[in-house]
Design an enzyme around this catalytic site. Structure first.
Site, mmCIF file in Angstrom:
data_model
loop_
_atom_site.group_PDB
_atom_site.id
_atom_site.type_symbol
_atom_site.label_atom_id
_atom_site.label_comp_id
_atom_site.label_asym_id
_atom_site.label_seq_id
_atom_site.Cartn_x
_atom_site.Cartn_y
_atom_site.Cartn_z
ATOM 1 N N SER A 1 -9.921 4.477 -42.049
ATOM 2 C CA SER A 1 -9.026 5.816 -41.759
ATOM 3 C C SER A 1 -10.027 6.699 -41.678
ATOM 4 O O SER A 1 -11.143 6.624 -41.958
ATOM 5 C CB SER A 1 -8.135 5.999 -42.989
ATOM 6 O OG SER A 1 -8.890 5.972 -44.206
ATOM 7 N N LYS A 2 -9.366 8.135 -41.821
ATOM 8 C CA LYS A 2 -10.422 9.147 -41.594
ATOM 9 C C LYS A 2 -11.375 9.209 -42.784
ATOM 10 O O LYS A 2 -12.282 9.847 -42.706
ATOM 11 C CB LYS A 2 -9.479 10.329 -41.374
ATOM 12 C CG LYS A 2 -9.118 10.541 -40.032
ATOM 13 C CD LYS A 2 -8.375 11.906 -39.705
ATOM 14 C CE LYS A 2 -7.990 11.907 -38.336
ATOM 15 N NZ LYS A 2 -7.269 13.570 -37.944
ATOM 16 N N ARG A 3 -10.805 8.844 -43.908
ATOM 17 C CA ARG A 3 -11.719 9.336 -45.225
ATOM 18 C C ARG A 3 -12.936 8.371 -45.257
ATOM 19 O O ARG A 3 -13.646 8.460 -46.156
ATOM 20 C CB ARG A 3 -10.726 8.941 -46.547
ATOM 21 C CG ARG A 3 -10.357 7.395 -46.747
ATOM 22 C CD ARG A 3 -9.432 7.359 -47.780
ATOM 23 N NE ARG A 3 -8.970 6.011 -47.949
ATOM 24 C CZ ARG A 3 -9.605 5.242 -48.871
ATOM 25 N NH1 ARG A 3 -10.476 5.300 -49.259
ATOM 26 N NH2 ARG A 3 -8.932 3.782 -48.872
ATOM 27 N N GLY B 1 -14.445 7.584 -42.510
ATOM 28 C CA GLY B 1 -15.310 8.081 -41.405
ATOM 29 C C GLY B 1 -14.727 7.780 -39.897
ATOM 30 O O GLY B 1 -15.405 7.619 -38.929
#
Length: 462
Positions: free
Chosen positions: A242-244, A246
């Site tokens: 996910s975006k967390r 990267g």
């Protein structure tokens, strides 16, 4: 023949970039062609910005395709043509079930905890039973018994009972083709022989194969492709990426994080594929060595720190003039590429990304009086300013403005004053750069030159 087929409803994310890379390398390794298809049939969510970002990101990674991109939205008439051929040959049928009927069917399946599948209610009915002018979809007649097996080039042999695949829609009631139909028709028409994609599409293969088989029976020349379903990328903690973790668009790695394309290319290559203990590959080496038998069956883990460390390595290996141009673009119009090129051997030894590289070079182009960071200003006490005056006098008399000469002078000054070298170096760095971190102090003095160095020191000395 391979293809990468992104949907331009968003930018090119890291997982898509790896899929593109694996497709490209597999084709090149086997002397085939790598093709690109933009699956833009979702007109409401597809954007030109996303298309441009995908094309730009692939180009930045160095993935040159063997033909112009195919835009799926321009092939709609062909998709409809194939659906009608399937219908005319009895491999598909008209379904007049209303949305309300289908929702009632799904509600009953949920209540009975049954799989959510279309129940085939119009499979064997005569269309004349429907009200005149009633809207309909066209559904594929999928096999209802036996099983289908795929010899997947990554996953091995995978089987599915045919009864698990329902009669799905080929053409919606408004006449538009579905993804499942469009993909098969486009892959066939483009001559795709190997479909390399994420293993989240594995179930789709069993839905798509009946179209190949039906069309091959109708007109011949529809061989099914070889499939290779690659495990997805997870975060470093094992959770879905996910975006967390990267999981950003490729343009973010380039523009915001300052990653070099060769670093991301090499890092993505090693995400799920390996060749012994080798960690670094040139593009030519990757083409020569890459094959699907080196792709693992388990999800790979994305580690941002490892990517940054690898990027630092590639920065140190990169051409100085190229790095100077990239840094100058980040520093703005005051940056001199020639000065940066000269300074790059010193600057690039510490940087892990282009942002750090540009930050480390910023002191070269600062105007006097320098803006000091809070920490730098805190170092310039009255005592430190007095020491700077002494250092300035010694440097002004220096005839050997080299690393060796300046180091000898500063060390002898510290010894005479009975001070540790840091007592002089720390305020000196603050006066010269306005910061508390920089390249080595002697490197800074040499890069700035005698005149500018003395002017900056004197500006802070008392």
């Amino acid at each position: 023949m391979t293809r990468f087929a992104p949907s331009p409803t968003g930018f090119l994310h890291i997982g898509g970039a790896r899929t593109a890379l694996f497709n490209w390398l597999y084709a090149k390794h086997h002397g085939g062609k790598a093709l690109l298809r933009i699956e833009d049939t979702d007109r409401k969510r597809s954007t030109q910005d996303a298309i441009d970002a995908i094309l730009d990101g692939l180009d930045w990674l160095g993935l040159e395709y063997d033909a112009d991109p195919v835009f799926q939205s321009k092939q709609v008439d062909r998709h409809v043509e194939v659906a009608n051929k399937l219908l005319e040959a009895g491999h598909a049928y008209k379904c007049f079930a209303t949305p309300e009927e289908l929702e009632e069917m799904r509600a009953e399946q949920r209540a009975k905890k049954l799989p959510m599948r279309y129940d085939g209610r119009w499979r064997d009915r005569d269309p004349s039973e429907a009200p005149e002018g009633a809207p309909f979809t066209i559904r594929l007649k999928t096999p209802q018994s036996g099983e289908t097996a795929i010899e997947d080039l990554v996953q091995g042999k995978v089987k599915v009972r045919n009864e698990e695949v329902d009669d799905y829609i080929l053409l919606r009631a408004d006449g538009t083709p579905t993804y499942m139909l469009a993909v098969v028709v486009d892959d066939h028409d483009m001559g795709v022989t190997h479909v390399v994609r994420g293993d989240d599409h594995l179930n789709n293969a069993f839905r798509q194969l009946p179209i190949y088989h039906a069309m091959d029976a109708i007109e011949g020349g529809w061989p099914q492709p070889e499939y290779a379903h690659i495990p997805l990328i997870h975060g470093n903690d094992g959770a879905k990426l996910s975006k967390r973790h990267g999981a950003l668009g490729v343009e973010a790695y380039r523009d915001e994080m300052g990653i070099l394309p060769e670093a991301l290319f090499n890092y993505l290559l090693r995400l799920g594929w390996g060749h012994g203990d080798q960690e670094e590959f040139t593009c030519d080496q990757a083409i020569a060595l890459f094959d699907l038998d080196g792709v693992g069956k388990s999800p790979s883990r994305f580690d941002l720190k490892k990517l940054e460390n690898m990027n630092g390595h590639y920065i140190r290996e990169a051409d100085d003039a190229r790095l100077a141009q990239l840094s100058a673009a980040r520093l703005g119009q005051n940056a001199d590429a020639a000065v940066l090129t000269e300074a790059m051997p010193v600057l690039k030894t510490r940087a892990r990304n282009l942002g750090e590289l540009a930050d480390g070079a910023a002191f070269l182009f600062k105007q006097r009086p320098l803006d000091l960071t809070e920490k730098a200003a805190g170092l310039l006490t009255e005592e430190a300013r007095a020491l700077l005056a002494t250092v300035s006098a010694r440097f002004a008399a220096e005839k050997d403005w080299t690393l060796e000469g300046l180091e000898a002078t500063l060390k002898s000054t510290a010894e005479e004053l009975e001070l540790g070298l840091g007592k002089l170096a720390q305020p000196l760095r603050a006066a010269l750069t306005g910061q508390t971190t920089s390249p080595g102090i002697y490197d800074v003095l040499v890069l700035l030159g005698r005149e500018e160095s003395l002017a900056r020191i004197d500006a802070q000395a008392t």
